[in-house]
Design a protein around this motif. Sequence first.
Motif, PDB file in Angstrom:
ATOM      1  N   LEU A   1     -22.573  -7.952 -17.975  1.00  0.00           N
ATOM      2  CA  LEU A   1     -23.981  -7.692 -18.118  1.00  0.00           C
ATOM      3  C   LEU A   1     -24.524  -6.770 -17.570  1.00  0.00           C
ATOM      4  N   ASN A   2     -23.505  -5.625 -17.713  1.00  0.00           N
ATOM      5  CA  ASN A   2     -23.802  -4.256 -16.831  1.00  0.00           C
ATOM      6  C   ASN A   2     -23.842  -3.741 -15.422  1.00  0.00           C
ATOM      7  N   LEU A   3     -23.434  -5.308 -14.221  1.00  0.00           N
ATOM      8  CA  LEU A   3     -23.854  -4.752 -13.352  1.00  0.00           C
ATOM      9  C   LEU A   3     -23.847  -3.509 -12.708  1.00  0.00           C
ATOM     10  N   THR A   4     -24.644  -3.230 -11.623  1.00  0.00           N
ATOM     11  CA  THR A   4     -24.122  -2.300 -11.069  1.00  0.00           C
ATOM     12  C   THR A   4     -23.550  -1.805 -10.235  1.00  0.00           C
ATOM     13  N   GLY A   5     -22.547  -1.044 -10.079  1.00  0.00           N
ATOM     14  CA  GLY A   5     -21.777  -0.734  -8.767  1.00  0.00           C
ATOM     15  C   GLY A   5     -21.194   0.143  -8.420  1.00  0.00           C
ATOM     16  N   GLU A   6     -20.573   0.548  -7.216  1.00  0.00           N
ATOM     17  CA  GLU A   6     -19.480   1.285  -6.883  1.00  0.00           C
ATOM     18  C   GLU A   6     -18.230   1.751  -6.897  1.00  0.00           C
ATOM     19  N   ILE A   7     -17.732   2.304  -7.165  1.00  0.00           N
ATOM     20  CA  ILE A   7     -16.061   2.530  -6.785  1.00  0.00           C
ATOM     21  C   ILE A   7     -15.824   2.923  -5.125  1.00  0.00           C
ATOM     22  N   ILE A   8     -15.263   2.435  -4.470  1.00  0.00           N
ATOM     23  CA  ILE A   8     -14.912   2.401  -2.900  1.00  0.00           C
ATOM     24  C   ILE A   8     -13.448   3.199  -2.928  1.00  0.00           C
ATOM     25  N   GLU A   9     -13.042   2.533  -3.451  1.00  0.00           N
ATOM     26  CA  GLU A   9     -11.347   2.810  -3.352  1.00  0.00           C
ATOM     27  C   GLU A   9     -10.726   3.185  -4.651  1.00  0.00           C
ATOM     28  N   MET A  10      -9.558   4.092  -4.719  1.00  0.00           N
ATOM     29  CA  MET A  10      -8.975   4.351  -5.845  1.00  0.00           C
ATOM     30  C   MET A  10      -6.958   4.465  -5.820  1.00  0.00           C
ATOM     31  N   HIS A  11      -5.880   3.329  -5.487  1.00  0.00           N
ATOM     32  CA  HIS A  11      -4.896   3.644  -6.299  1.00  0.00           C
ATOM     33  C   HIS A  11      -4.421   3.995  -7.547  1.00  0.00           C
TER      34      HIS A  11
ATOM     35  N   THR B   1      -5.634   1.625 -10.283  1.00  0.00           N
ATOM     36  CA  THR B   1      -6.977   0.718  -9.930  1.00  0.00           C
ATOM     37  C   THR B   1      -8.108   1.221  -9.230  1.00  0.00           C
ATOM     38  N   ALA B   2      -9.610   0.706  -9.477  1.00  0.00           N
ATOM     39  CA  ALA B   2     -10.895   0.600  -8.941  1.00  0.00           C
ATOM     40  C   ALA B   2     -10.476  -0.366  -8.613  1.00  0.00           C
ATOM     41  N   PHE B   3     -11.376  -0.091  -7.027  1.00  0.00           N
ATOM     42  CA  PHE B   3     -11.928  -1.665  -6.293  1.00  0.00           C
ATOM     43  C   PHE B   3     -13.284  -0.750  -6.045  1.00  0.00           C
ATOM     44  N   ILE B   4     -14.613  -1.931  -6.547  1.00  0.00           N
ATOM     45  CA  ILE B   4     -15.673  -1.325  -7.063  1.00  0.00           C
ATOM     46  C   ILE B   4     -16.372  -2.588  -6.683  1.00  0.00           C
ATOM     47  N   GLN B   5     -17.229  -2.162  -5.751  1.00  0.00           N
ATOM     48  CA  GLN B   5     -18.935  -3.193  -4.580  1.00  0.00           C
ATOM     49  C   GLN B   5     -19.254  -2.888  -5.641  1.00  0.00           C
ATOM     50  N   VAL B   6     -19.884  -4.546  -6.123  1.00  0.00           N
ATOM     51  CA  VAL B   6     -21.363  -4.485  -7.191  1.00  0.00           C
ATOM     52  C   VAL B   6     -22.180  -5.238  -6.361  1.00  0.00           C
TER      53      VAL B   6
END
Length: 591
Positions: A33-43, A46-51
């Motif tokens: 659905l192409n939801l809008t999210g923002e990357i808040i952490e990277m390892h 691997t990205a952690f994204i808050q949607v």
Amino acid sequence: MKDGKIIEVSGPLIKASGMDEAAVRDICLVGDLNLTGEIIEMHGDTAFIQVYEETSGLKPGQVVKTTGEPLSVELGPGMLTRMFDGIQRPLQDFMTQTDSWFLQRGVRVDALDRSAKWEFEPKMSVGDEVTAGDIVGTVQEGPVVEHRIMVPVGVSGRLASIESGEFTIEDTVYQVETENGVKDFTMMQKWPVRQGRPVQEKYAPNRIMSTGQRVIDTFFPITKGGAAAVPGPFGAGKTVVQHQIAKYADADIVVYVGCGERGNEMTDVINEFPELVDPKTGESIMERTVLIANTSNMPVAAREASVYTGITIAEYFRDMGYSVAIMADSTSRWAEALREMSGRLEEMPGDEGYPAYLGSRIAEYYERAGIVQTLGHDDRTGSVTAIGAVSPPGGDTSEPVTQNTLRVVKVFWGLDSSLSQQRHFPAINWLDSYSLYQNDVTKHLSEERGVDWSGMVRQAMGILSEESSLQEIVRLVGVDALSESDRLTLVVARMLREDYLQQNAFDDVDTTTSDEKQTKMLSVILHFSEKARKAMDVGAYYDEILKGTKEVREKISRMKYIHEDDIAEFDTILSDIDEQIGATIQKGGQE
């Protein structure tokens, strides 16, 4: 850029692999659905994204695309009078496009209307040297606000062309010849919300921002460019205080952020603001207001972005040279969004489960308030005044959000549930609250008003403090144990509490009070106190004074309802005080 894949879904937090070309703070389009999210952490990759949208239905294996851009807002004509959500989606346009009262996932709506045309009037000429922040032209946005089109940050050179006429926000209206060639510019610019807009210089705030609320302007004033916190338990009136300031404060622009509170509170704003007439302009207050709504039934993650969206819009109008007031209701709900995301990231928790960086995040927000000299050749000053409501559970101000807020802000308006239960509004406790701006502000006000305002404020606060001590005695042994002088103190203190500090937000006259009327009202009460004490000094009894001044005390109790146009009535009340207390002294002497 290379697309990643979802590998784990945990509520609003998405874990995606194959994101080695992405960076922290990049905006991503998540899932089918192409939801809008923002990357808040990277390892690694691997990205952690808050949607910022509802994530139900997302599954491992779905594609994540990075845009390579940070979360930004569109700045230009068309923001005023409108309501956006936490990531600047215009809710009215969203509803029209989706034909639904609910937020539809994955729908893209432009923040600013691309089809609307605005009359652009140049303020500079071809050949002029321009730099970031210079006002090249203006657009009349509604009947109240002149929207000033500024050269974007990082641009300088010579004005190669500029046109007048009607344009959309995407049309080229001027060109600048820079070191890298001629560049086209529109009336719109973008700015990342987590980065403060640059300024030339920041000043120490020392000029009051009048709010029309007597307890605030008299005892706990806030300055233009200041920061204030309004903590209080449920039902104590935090939202009403913010509404009143938004309606009547001495600010050119108001940005109201409904962050995580109940939807009916934003409904009150939508219903009331359009009907209220701004006394300065004669137009609706909505004509100078921007609303950001991310209420309790909207995505939790977007609460975290909503305050940054609001403060960035406020800074943009500040850079035009305006005085802006931003209300955040409430920062506790914003902090809860931080706590939820921190928990899902499995970070080490701080106090009460909040992230260890809660204090720095709160400081980052409030530090963007201030009075500044803006960028540009002209000496423009603008200000952002930040007022944040805090909703501590049970009114316990020792909890982390309140304490971290009080370390940063300089004004504390502590709401008291016992006052609200007595129907004393605004329920700001005058013994617990404080303003670190008070000395500077009252000094300036004394000069401007031609009275010893500092002395009047100290005297009034002294009476209220003395009343608090006397009430302890009254509760133990009764009022009859007090001396006549102390009983008079209680009478004057009651005048201050009920006839001055207590204010009716729903009365057309009492809802707001001008500086002149506040000065007159306080001077009347203090004049009564002074004359009554002089009468005691020459032998008048307490009962005689009360009996002889019954009529004037009734006038004092009604003076808050005296219209601003009838300000001369206060001189009549002062004369009546002198006359009635003089008659009491004379009568006592004859007896």
